[in-house]
Write an enzyme that holds these catalytic residues in place. Structure first.
Site, PDB file in Angstrom:
ATOM      1  N   CYS A 231      -5.037  15.139  37.290  1.00 21.11           N
ATOM      2  CA  CYS A 231      -3.990  16.109  37.646  1.00 21.11           C
ATOM      3  C   CYS A 231      -2.583  15.565  37.396  1.00 21.11           C
ATOM      4  CB  CYS A 231      -4.123  16.537  39.101  1.00 21.11           C
ATOM      5  SG  CYS A 231      -5.672  17.375  39.436  1.00 21.11           S
TER       6      CYS A 231
ATOM      7  N   HIS B 106       2.999  19.795  40.839  1.00 17.37           N
ATOM      8  CA  HIS B 106       1.588  20.074  40.532  1.00 17.37           C
ATOM      9  C   HIS B 106       1.108  21.105  41.540  1.00 17.37           C
ATOM     10  CE1 HIS B 106      -2.594  19.823  39.841  1.00 17.37           C
ATOM     11  NE2 HIS B 106      -2.871  19.059  40.887  1.00 17.37           N
TER      12      HIS B 106
ATOM     13  N   ASN C 249      -5.594  25.447  41.033  1.00 10.17           N
ATOM     14  CA  ASN C 249      -5.267  24.095  40.558  1.00 10.17           C
ATOM     15  C   ASN C 249      -5.810  23.943  39.133  1.00 10.17           C
ATOM     16  OD1 ASN C 249      -5.126  21.364  40.011  1.00 10.17           O
ATOM     17  ND2 ASN C 249      -5.901  20.720  42.018  1.00 10.17           N
TER      18      ASN C 249
HETATM   19  O1  UT7 Z   1      -5.250  18.214  42.242  1.00 10.69           O
HETATM   20  C1  UT7 Z   1      -5.816  17.048  42.718  1.00 10.69           C
HETATM   21  C2  UT7 Z   1      -5.420  16.830  44.096  1.00 10.69           C
HETATM   22  N1  UT7 Z   1      -6.217  17.652  44.995  1.00 10.69           N
HETATM   23  C3  UT7 Z   1      -5.640  18.095  46.076  1.00 10.69           C
HETATM   24  O2  UT7 Z   1      -4.449  17.919  46.253  1.00 10.69           O
HETATM   25  C4  UT7 Z   1      -6.496  18.770  47.111  1.00 10.69           C
HETATM   26  C5  UT7 Z   1      -6.141  18.189  48.452  1.00 10.69           C
HETATM   27  N2  UT7 Z   1      -6.893  18.773  49.563  1.00 10.69           N
HETATM   28  C6  UT7 Z   1      -6.743  20.048  49.954  1.00 10.69           C
HETATM   29  O3  UT7 Z   1      -6.031  20.820  49.341  1.00 10.69           O
HETATM   30  C7  UT7 Z   1      -7.444  20.472  51.212  1.00 10.69           C
HETATM   31  O4  UT7 Z   1      -7.955  19.340  51.872  1.00 10.69           O
HETATM   32  C8  UT7 Z   1      -8.579  21.510  51.011  1.00 10.69           C
HETATM   33  C9  UT7 Z   1      -7.982  22.848  50.610  1.00 10.69           C
HETATM   34  C10 UT7 Z   1      -9.525  21.014  49.932  1.00 10.69           C
HETATM   35  C11 UT7 Z   1      -9.353  21.720  52.284  1.00 10.69           C
HETATM   36  O5  UT7 Z   1      -8.481  22.120  53.329  1.00 10.69           O
HETATM   37  P1  UT7 Z   1      -8.525  21.390  54.757  1.00 10.69           P
HETATM   38  O6  UT7 Z   1      -7.568  22.093  55.612  1.00 10.69           O
HETATM   39  O7  UT7 Z   1      -8.278  19.929  54.486  1.00 10.69           O
HETATM   40  O8  UT7 Z   1      -9.986  21.698  55.236  1.00 10.69           O
HETATM   41  P2  UT7 Z   1     -11.150  20.669  55.596  1.00 10.69           P
HETATM   42  O9  UT7 Z   1     -11.655  19.995  54.370  1.00 10.69           O
HETATM   43  O10 UT7 Z   1     -10.671  19.819  56.727  1.00 10.69           O
HETATM   44  O11 UT7 Z   1     -12.252  21.657  56.114  1.00 10.69           O
HETATM   45  C12 UT7 Z   1     -12.053  22.467  57.262  1.00 10.69           C
HETATM   46  C13 UT7 Z   1     -13.284  23.328  57.456  1.00 10.69           C
HETATM   47  C14 UT7 Z   1     -14.588  22.545  57.337  1.00 10.69           C
HETATM   48  O12 UT7 Z   1     -15.476  23.080  58.287  1.00 10.69           O
HETATM   49  P3  UT7 Z   1     -15.730  22.311  59.683  1.00 10.69           P
HETATM   50  O13 UT7 Z   1     -16.235  20.944  59.290  1.00 10.69           O
HETATM   51  O14 UT7 Z   1     -14.386  22.269  60.331  1.00 10.69           O
HETATM   52  O15 UT7 Z   1     -16.725  23.167  60.342  1.00 10.69           O
HETATM   53  C15 UT7 Z   1     -15.078  22.869  55.968  1.00 10.69           C
HETATM   54  O16 UT7 Z   1     -16.484  22.798  55.855  1.00 10.69           O
HETATM   55  O17 UT7 Z   1     -13.343  24.329  56.424  1.00 10.69           O
HETATM   56  C16 UT7 Z   1     -14.636  24.288  55.804  1.00 10.69           C
HETATM   57  N3  UT7 Z   1     -14.487  24.723  54.419  1.00 10.69           N
HETATM   58  C17 UT7 Z   1     -14.531  26.018  54.054  1.00 10.69           C
HETATM   59  N4  UT7 Z   1     -14.681  27.145  54.753  1.00 10.69           N
HETATM   60  C18 UT7 Z   1     -14.647  28.312  54.058  1.00 10.69           C
HETATM   61  C19 UT7 Z   1     -14.283  23.948  53.321  1.00 10.69           C
HETATM   62  N5  UT7 Z   1     -14.207  24.744  52.233  1.00 10.69           N
HETATM   63  C20 UT7 Z   1     -14.353  26.017  52.657  1.00 10.69           C
HETATM   64  C21 UT7 Z   1     -14.315  27.265  51.999  1.00 10.69           C
HETATM   65  N6  UT7 Z   1     -14.475  28.385  52.746  1.00 10.69           N
HETATM   66  N7  UT7 Z   1     -14.134  27.396  50.659  1.00 10.69           N
END
Ligand code: UT7
Length: 324
Positions: free
Chosen positions: A115, A251, A281
């Site tokens: 990225c 980005h 992304n």
């Molecule tokens: O370009 C390269 C760099 N990449 C990035 O910059 C990405 C960086 N990370 C992020 O943007 C975020 O961490 C995400 C968008 C990927 C995830 O958001 P988050 O607020 O960090 O969520 P999380 O991973 O802490 O997950 C929260 C909850 C989890 O459930 P539990 O464990 O709390 O029950 C996940 O299983 O959300 C759940 N979850 C979803 N729920 C519905 C994860 N993906 C999904 C989904 N739909 N698509």
């Protein structure tokens, strides 16, 4: 004192025709439009058609950038494609693009910094121009991340999209101040100890194409800290602050990361070019796509001071300040 600079003389982009709204994922996975919008800002993304490759997207974006600059392909000395999803293991996507553009001179190669690829590419293009190894560099960020997504993993497959953006950089002799057009500051980093938080679990040596794997929360934590750090380092090197920047062109991974970086740099969201809502992304393509769309919307004007920053797998991250 006069200084040689690399100045953007044209920008263009190409997005595949197929638009995929968040609702597309709802009947395939346990996810929702609300979750995706709230956690990422993404509303839709483009996916390449079956058989539509990175070099095709890249060539269309490159042709558009050349047209905007009023240049022909044979005016270009070097083609750089920033991508992690090339058509083939080799030759490079850049040489395929070179041939598709009808270029019979110059040289072409790929940059792979995931990225952060476009930021690394800007720095390489700048180095080629400032050192006299090229007078015109066509730099393209192009990706088809849809080809490496695990469609059963809701935590990654909803985040990415396909597309390409390109800029034509040309040599210019400038007065040697922050008022100059062109690339004014670059700041690059990587730290391979973090490879396990964002990677593809396959590759040529392992005989598998593999799928993207990410520990989202960990990457988020690094992104918030490292993007503000590299942006600040670039600003400091020019002895300026966020207040001097006309547009942050980040980005486009996650609206929350973008907001946090803008806030740390003291930039209002009105001065941030945002495309993550419609593109998702697109990895190395996201910044040139945002530059091109920002110009198309009339946001970015000649003479504006732009700050770009990105982080991706590696981890690799960096920033560039340029005057448009
Ligand atoms: O370009 C390269 C760099 N990449 C990035 O910059 C990405 C960086 N990370 C992020 O943007 C975020 O961490 C995400 C968008 C990927 C995830 O958001 P988050 O607020 O960090 O969520 P999380 O991973 O802490 O997950 C929260 C909850 C989890 O459930 P539990 O464990 O709390 O029950 C996940 O299983 O959300 C759940 N979850 C979803 N729920 C519905 C994860 N993906 C999904 C989904 N739909 N698509």
């Amino acid at each position: 004192m006069m200084k040689t600079r690399a100045v953007v003389q044209g920008v263009g982009h190409y997005l595949p025709e197929r638009v995929i709204p968040n609702s597309w994922f709802e009947n395939k996975l346990d996810t929702s439009d609300e979750w995706i919008r709230a956690r990422t800002g993404i509303e839709s993304r483009h996916f390449a058609a079956e058989g539509e490759t990175v070099s095709e997207l890249a060539t269309k974006a490159a042709s558009s950038a050349l047209g905007a600059a009023g240049r022909a392909a044979d005016d270009v000395d070097a083609v750089i494609v920033a991508t992690s999803t090339p058509d083939l293991t080799f030759p490079s996507a850049a040489t395929i693009v070179q041939a598709k553009l009808g270029m019979t001179r110059g040289y072409a190669f790929d940059v792979q910094a995931v990225c952060a690829g476009f930021v690394f590419g800007l720095s390489q293009a700048n180095a080629l121009i400032v050192s006299g190894q090229a007078r015109r560099v066509l730099l393209i960020g192009a990706e088809t991340f849809s080809s490496i997504l695990d469609w059963s993993d809701r935590s990654t497959c909803v985040l990415f999209g396909d597309g390409a953006g390109a800029v034509l950089l040309e040599v210019a002799e400038c007065e040697g101040s922050n008022r100059d057009r062109g690339i004014l500051a670059t700041d690059l980093h990587s730290d391979g100890r973090h490879r396990d938080i964002l990677y593809v679990d396959g590759g040529v040596s392992t005989q598998e194409i593999g799928h993207l794997r990410m520990q989202g929360r960990e990457v988020f934590r690094h992104a918030v800290e490292k993007l503000a750090g590299t942006a600040q380092a670039s600003l400091d090197s020019l002895k300026i602050t966020g207040a001097d920047v006309d547009w942050l062109v980040p980005h486009q991974a996650n609206l929350r990361i973008i907001k946090s970086t803008a806030q740390k740099l003291g930039l209002e969201m009105e001065r941030v070019v945002l495309t993550v809502q419609e593109h998702g992304n697109t990895s190395a393509a996201s910044i040139p796509l945002a530059l091109s769309v920002g110009v198309e919307r009339g946001q970015i004007q000649p003479g504006d001071l732009l700050l770009t920053e990105a982080i991706g797998g590696g981890l690799a991250w960096g920033s560039v300040i340029l005057r448009w």
